[in-house]
Motif scaffolding. Structure first.
Motif, PDB file in Angstrom:
ATOM      1  N   SER A   1     -64.072   3.054  -5.668  1.00  0.00           N
ATOM      2  CA  SER A   1     -62.874   2.602  -6.396  1.00  0.00           C
ATOM      3  C   SER A   1     -61.791   2.495  -5.877  1.00  0.00           C
ATOM      4  CB  SER A   1     -62.998   3.459  -7.785  1.00  0.00           C
ATOM      5  OG  SER A   1     -64.238   3.604  -8.548  1.00  0.00           O
ATOM      6  N   ILE A   2     -61.609   3.462  -5.108  1.00  0.00           N
ATOM      7  CA  ILE A   2     -60.151   3.442  -4.607  1.00  0.00           C
ATOM      8  C   ILE A   2     -60.188   2.180  -3.380  1.00  0.00           C
ATOM      9  CG2 ILE A   2     -58.735   4.601  -2.581  1.00  0.00           C
ATOM     10  CD1 ILE A   2     -59.841   7.369  -3.801  1.00  0.00           C
ATOM     11  N   GLU A   3     -61.171   1.944  -2.592  1.00  0.00           N
ATOM     12  CA  GLU A   3     -61.397   0.934  -1.796  1.00  0.00           C
ATOM     13  C   GLU A   3     -61.241  -0.545  -2.396  1.00  0.00           C
ATOM     14  OE1 GLU A   3     -65.211   1.694   0.086  1.00  0.00           O
ATOM     15  OE2 GLU A   3     -64.193   3.201   1.742  1.00  0.00           O
ATOM     16  N   LYS A   4     -61.667  -0.408  -3.475  1.00  0.00           N
ATOM     17  CA  LYS A   4     -61.672  -1.801  -4.527  1.00  0.00           C
ATOM     18  C   LYS A   4     -60.361  -2.149  -5.377  1.00  0.00           C
ATOM     19  CE  LYS A   4     -66.734  -2.229  -4.523  1.00  0.00           C
ATOM     20  NZ  LYS A   4     -67.941  -2.139  -5.394  1.00  0.00           N
ATOM     21  N   ASN A   5     -59.466  -0.933  -5.084  1.00  0.00           N
ATOM     22  CA  ASN A   5     -58.221  -0.850  -5.887  1.00  0.00           C
ATOM     23  C   ASN A   5     -58.480  -1.195  -7.094  1.00  0.00           C
ATOM     24  OD1 ASN A   5     -56.596  -1.195  -3.617  1.00  0.00           O
ATOM     25  ND2 ASN A   5     -57.312  -3.361  -3.328  1.00  0.00           N
ATOM     26  N   LYS A   6     -59.147  -0.104  -7.637  1.00  0.00           N
ATOM     27  CA  LYS A   6     -59.470   0.002  -9.107  1.00  0.00           C
ATOM     28  C   LYS A   6     -58.841   1.142  -9.695  1.00  0.00           C
ATOM     29  CE  LYS A   6     -64.105  -2.135  -9.507  1.00  0.00           C
ATOM     30  NZ  LYS A   6     -65.619  -2.152  -9.767  1.00  0.00           N
ATOM     31  N   ILE A   7     -58.128   1.734  -8.940  1.00  0.00           N
ATOM     32  CA  ILE A   7     -57.352   2.963  -9.336  1.00  0.00           C
ATOM     33  C   ILE A   7     -56.069   3.124  -8.541  1.00  0.00           C
ATOM     34  CG2 ILE A   7     -58.629   4.481  -7.776  1.00  0.00           C
ATOM     35  CD1 ILE A   7     -58.229   6.650  -9.680  1.00  0.00           C
ATOM     36  N   GLN A   8     -55.119   3.415  -9.026  1.00  0.00           N
ATOM     37  CA  GLN A   8     -53.560   3.630  -8.564  1.00  0.00           C
ATOM     38  C   GLN A   8     -53.160   5.102  -8.542  1.00  0.00           C
ATOM     39  OE1 GLN A   8     -52.558   0.809  -6.989  1.00  0.00           O
ATOM     40  NE2 GLN A   8     -54.535  -0.220  -7.913  1.00  0.00           N
ATOM     41  N   ARG A   9     -52.153   5.409  -7.580  1.00  0.00           N
ATOM     42  CA  ARG A   9     -51.655   6.886  -7.622  1.00  0.00           C
ATOM     43  C   ARG A   9     -50.883   6.865  -8.962  1.00  0.00           C
ATOM     44  NH1 ARG A   9     -53.293   9.965  -4.063  1.00  0.00           N
ATOM     45  NH2 ARG A   9     -53.480   8.933  -1.725  1.00  0.00           N
ATOM     46  N   GLY A  10     -51.486   8.244  -9.412  1.00  0.00           N
ATOM     47  CA  GLY A  10     -50.824   8.649 -10.830  1.00  0.00           C
ATOM     48  C   GLY A  10     -51.853   8.486 -11.944  1.00  0.00           C
ATOM     49  N   ASP A  11     -53.126   7.666 -11.680  1.00  0.00           N
ATOM     50  CA  ASP A  11     -54.017   7.251 -12.655  1.00  0.00           C
ATOM     51  C   ASP A  11     -54.634   8.753 -12.821  1.00  0.00           C
ATOM     52  OD1 ASP A  11     -53.267   4.851 -13.116  1.00  0.00           O
ATOM     53  OD2 ASP A  11     -54.672   4.052 -11.793  1.00  0.00           O
ATOM     54  N   HIS A  12     -55.063   8.774 -14.104  1.00  0.00           N
ATOM     55  CA  HIS A  12     -56.071  10.000 -14.413  1.00  0.00           C
ATOM     56  C   HIS A  12     -57.407   9.667 -14.053  1.00  0.00           C
ATOM     57  CE1 HIS A  12     -52.361  11.550 -16.814  1.00  0.00           C
ATOM     58  NE2 HIS A  12     -52.663  12.690 -16.474  1.00  0.00           N
ATOM     59  N   VAL A  13     -57.939  10.727 -13.589  1.00  0.00           N
ATOM     60  CA  VAL A  13     -59.586  10.609 -13.248  1.00  0.00           C
ATOM     61  C   VAL A  13     -60.271  11.886 -13.594  1.00  0.00           C
ATOM     62  CG1 VAL A  13     -61.305  10.079 -11.377  1.00  0.00           C
ATOM     63  CG2 VAL A  13     -58.925   9.143 -11.155  1.00  0.00           C
ATOM     64  N   ILE A  14     -61.452  11.471 -14.235  1.00  0.00           N
ATOM     65  CA  ILE A  14     -62.279  12.705 -14.692  1.00  0.00           C
ATOM     66  C   ILE A  14     -63.760  12.626 -13.563  1.00  0.00           C
ATOM     67  CG2 ILE A  14     -63.799  13.502 -16.295  1.00  0.00           C
ATOM     68  CD1 ILE A  14     -61.891  13.599 -18.133  1.00  0.00           C
ATOM     69  N   LEU A  15     -64.081  13.568 -12.999  1.00  0.00           N
ATOM     70  CA  LEU A  15     -65.052  13.779 -12.132  1.00  0.00           C
ATOM     71  C   LEU A  15     -66.054  14.717 -12.837  1.00  0.00           C
ATOM     72  CD1 LEU A  15     -62.767  13.195  -9.962  1.00  0.00           C
ATOM     73  CD2 LEU A  15     -64.713  13.157  -8.476  1.00  0.00           C
TER      74      LEU A  15
END
Length: 332
Positions: free
Chosen positions: A302-316
């Motif tokens: 997702s990072i490589e595809k620019n689907k997320i930016q710095r500061g975005d909340h993510v749950i793993l």
């Protein structure tokens, strides 16, 4: 201190296997695995054909890649944690072997841990909390690596046709006043299921040393079918709990990077949360189920595809044998 994901990189073997190979393999045994492949969402997976390659060598490759691309001084890495269900060594630790291969400084901590498929999330949870209380740790390296196909029975479809092999390295950085941060975690354990996935099936005491009472086939992984519905259902409770505790709503979450064990399970969790499909990256179709690394490869993709930016909340969230489920909340 805030704990930032500075960079994530992964490594996988060169050889790529398609569903066709496994369909033919099990067809010769009189077994149709098309339903299993549909449920798991598999198209391809990477499996090593080089017996000089193992979970440690893969981990070293992923680690070298993350350090090179982060362009940091290796002497600033003060903590190395290696996570695997299939470690190459019990002693010395694989983390020490990685430390030596990378040429890290002596003022560091290095150790292994095993939480099965939940291990890498547990490690990021623990390491982040350590870093928050110790500002002398500038960078920490958490590496997960599994090679389960090598230990799988070729008559057991759930492991042999489902798994892929990979390593994933996460470089965590201690920073001041940054939007990125590790925020919280949640966990779940149902130990009543601890008898269904066994590696080795009868324990190492029955394998090392091998004697006349130990069957040769006992040296490989055993996976007995069992119901995982309750374990996967626990993900919804964990996610809701962690949102409530941090005064967040589902609208605040950019991505849910979940276990890639089966696409159907992700779809069920998505439906239960009533969240849109685009928030649930699925890479299991490309990589197979890679064990400990699976939610982090979904995040990296997702990072490589620019689907997320710095500061975005993510749950793993993911689940390991036993069963143990683990969930973390972070700002990327």
């Amino acid at each position: 201190m805030n704990v930032k994901i500075n960079r994530i990189e992964y490594y996988h073997p060169e050889t790529k296997y398609s569903n066709e190979y496994f369909m033919k393999h099990f067809s010769k045994q009189g077994t149709d695995i098309s339903g299993l492949l549909e449920v798991t969402g598999r198209d391809s997976r990477y499996i090593s054909e080089d017996f000089h390659e193992n979970s440690l060598t893969m981990a070293i490759e992923a680690s070298k890649k993350v350090i090179q691309n982060a362009n940091i001084d290796v002497n600033d890495i003060n903590l190395v944690v290696f996570v695997s269900t299939t470690p190459e060594f019990l002693s010395p630790t694989n983390a020490v072997k990685i430390h030596e291969a990378l040429g890290l400084g002596k003022q560091a901590i290095a150790y292994d841990m095993n939480g099965n498929c939940a291990g890498m999330i547990i490690a990021v949870d623990q390491v982040s909390r350590i870093m928050k209380t110790n500002d002398r740790i500038k960078y920490a390296l958490v590496i997960g690596s599994d090679q389960l196909v090598r230990y799988s029975r070729r008559t057991e479809a759930i492991t042999y046709s489902n798994f892929g092999e990979s390593a994933c390295a996460i470089l965590l950085e201690n920073v001041d006043n940054h939007p990125s941060d590790f925020l919280d975690s949640s966990s779940y354990v149902d130990s009543s299921l601890s008898g269904y996935i066994n590696f080795p099936p009868s324990g190492f005491s029955k394998v090392l040393p091998l004697d006349k009472h130990t069957e040769k086939d006992n040296r490989i992984i055993e996976w007995i079918d069992f119901d995982t519905d309750e374990a996967f259902a626990s993900s919804v409770d964990s996610i809701n709990e962690i949102l409530d505790r941090n005064n967040l709503s589902k609208d605040d979450i950019k991505l849910y990077c979940l276990s890639q064990f089966a696409k159907k399970n992700i779809e069920l969790i998505q439906e239960a949360l009533k969240e849109p499909n685009h928030k649930f990256p699925f890479v299991g179709n490309k990589f197979g189920y890679t064990g400990v690394t699976s939610p982090f490869i979904a995040l990296t993709d997702s990072i490589e595809k620019n689907k997320i930016q710095r500061g975005d909340h993510v749950i793993l969230w993911t689940v390991g044998a036993g069963v143990v489920a683990s969930c973390i909340l972070l700002r990327y």
